[in-house]
Design an enzyme around this catalytic site. Structure first.
Site, PDB file in Angstrom:
ATOM      1  N   PRO A  78       0.941  -1.318  -0.043  1.00  0.00           N
ATOM      2  CA  PRO A  78      -0.068   0.044  -0.054  1.00  0.00           C
ATOM      3  C   PRO A  78       0.754   1.296  -0.055  1.00  0.00           C
ATOM      4  CG  PRO A  78      -0.838  -1.534   1.572  1.00  0.00           C
ATOM      5  CD  PRO A  78       0.405  -2.163   1.190  1.00  0.00           C
ATOM      6  N   CYS A  79       0.463   2.357  -0.716  1.00  0.00           N
ATOM      7  CA  CYS A  79       1.268   3.535  -0.982  1.00  0.00           C
ATOM      8  C   CYS A  79       0.639   4.553  -0.281  1.00  0.00           C
ATOM      9  CB  CYS A  79       1.400   3.701  -2.479  1.00  0.00           C
ATOM     10  SG  CYS A  79      -0.185   4.124  -3.207  1.00  0.00           S
ATOM     11  N   GLN A  80      -0.731   4.527   0.465  1.00  0.00           N
ATOM     12  CA  GLN A  80      -1.394   5.639   0.951  1.00  0.00           C
ATOM     13  C   GLN A  80      -0.380   6.418   1.641  1.00  0.00           C
ATOM     14  OE1 GLN A  80      -2.498   2.795   0.591  1.00  0.00           O
ATOM     15  NE2 GLN A  80      -4.596   2.861  -0.016  1.00  0.00           N
TER      16      GLN A  80
END
Length: 374
Positions: A78-80
């Protein structure tokens, strides 16, 4: 070749891999709803649902990979926590998910590794053993002894994907392998929105807050266009919007923002002018690749989400612009380079799929990278 997909979501990245001889035999996803849909799309893959930071889940993934003789590890954490579209909180726990990936590589010793994230991945520090370290430096220190590490920052529009999407890509090749994994050459032609969705006919939005009589006055061909769209695809559904936003976009030309309209600018429910960034209430351009698809792609008021539209003149001589709406899910799938025969069940909720697609990496780019390895 056999692969494992970590942080698999519903399998957007691997949509073409089986066609080119890469079998994703094991996959891991944290969220049960996503894992269930992944298994419906890829019934031959062993899906392990659970938290990769949990020792039991980690061991189950390792055992499944060893049993299936996995040769390639694919990780799209995940890159959030790092994305410019997110909060970019320094201590976001998701930033540390590279740690179990590195541990998995050390455990499995796959021949090749594909790691993908946002460009800020390279500039993000995480705490390891009480010290701050940049993620690329951590990868280098732990894996450079056994792997050749190739580091890239790419834009998917350079690989025939009709979407601008910048990504950080790490390609690792075990040093005992004869072939070193590198990116393919960039394609010479940019695929534009016109190339991708320009052949689709006009489609009116579904306006929530008007009567049927008003709908017929605003969009006399609404029903006809809706039926034609559904014949093209189950997912080519008129997006739902409110009248004040639709009217603003009807008066907004291709590539422009409604904030620049002298009269029909964005307003709140009470009639006050909306204040916001000029990449919102904005139409896309026909003759460039699409803007980056985000998770919040249902809203006119979010970033660069509105269809490019076409100029037309009403019976009253008023100049308006068609398709005063966000892109349909079908159009988003095309822009994300998903195959038109991707076997996603028709029972999957549209809003759920929209969000998932906004998180994904375009699978045509992934296909080109893996074909370059093969």
């Amino acid at each position: 070749m056999k692969a494992v997909s970590l942080f698999a979501n519903i399998g957007v990245a691997e949509a073409y891999l089986q066609n080119i001889g890469i079998n994703v035999v094991v996959a891991n996803e944290l969220i049960e709803r996503r894992a269930k849909l992944y298994s419906e799309i890829y019934p031959k893959s062993k899906m392990i649902c659970g938290d990769i930071t949990n020792d039991k889940v980690f061991a189950e993934i390792v055992d499944a990979c060893k049993a299936n003789k996995v040769e390639i590890l694919m990780a799209t954490p995940p890159c959030q926590g790092m994305s410019t579209a997110g909060l970019q909180e320094e201590n976001d726990e998701r930033n540390r998910l590279i740690c179990p990936v590195i541990k998995m590589i050390e455990e499995l010793k796959p021949k090749y590794v594909f790691i993908e994230n946002v460009p800020m991945f390279y500039n993000t520090e995480i705490a390891v053993d009480g010290k701050k370290v940049l993620i690329p430096e951590l990868v280098q220190s732990r894996l450079a002894g056994k792997y050749v590490i190739n580091k890239y920052t790419i834009d998917t529009k350079d690989y025939s994907v009709p979407q601008t999407r910048e990504r950080a890509i790490l390609l690792l090749s075990r040093k005992d392998q004869r072939k070193e994994w590198v990116l393919p050459e960039k394609d010479k032609k940019i695929v534009t929105m016109r190339d991708a969705i320009g052949d689709l006919p006009m489609l009116d939005p579904f306006v929530n807050d008007i009567s049927e009589e008003e709908r017929k006055a605003m969009f006399p061909l609404y029903e006809e266009r809706r039926k034609a769209a559904l014949e093209i695809s189950h997912w080519h559904i008129p997006p739902r919007h409110v009248k004040r936003q639709v009217v603003a976009m009807q008066h907004t030309p291709t590539g422009c923002t409604a904030y620049d309209n002298p009269v029909y600018f964005p307003v709140k429910k009470n009639g006050e002018a909306v204040k916001g960034y000029h990449n919102t209430y904005k139409r896309q351009n026909w003759d460039t690749a699409a803007y980056t698809v985000t998770m919040d792609n249902r809203k006119i008021s979010s970033q660069n989400n509105v269809h490019p539209g076409r100029e037309y003149t009403t019976e009253n001589g008023e100049i308006l612009y068609s398709d005063a709406r966000t892109l349909t899910l079908y159009e988003l799938m095309i822009i994300m380079s998903l195959p038109k025969d991707w076997p996603v069940p028709k029972t999957a909720p549209e809003a759920f799929l929209r969000r998932i697609i906004g998180e994904g990496i375009p699978p045509l780019f992934v296909k080109k990278v893996f074909k370059n390895l093969l």
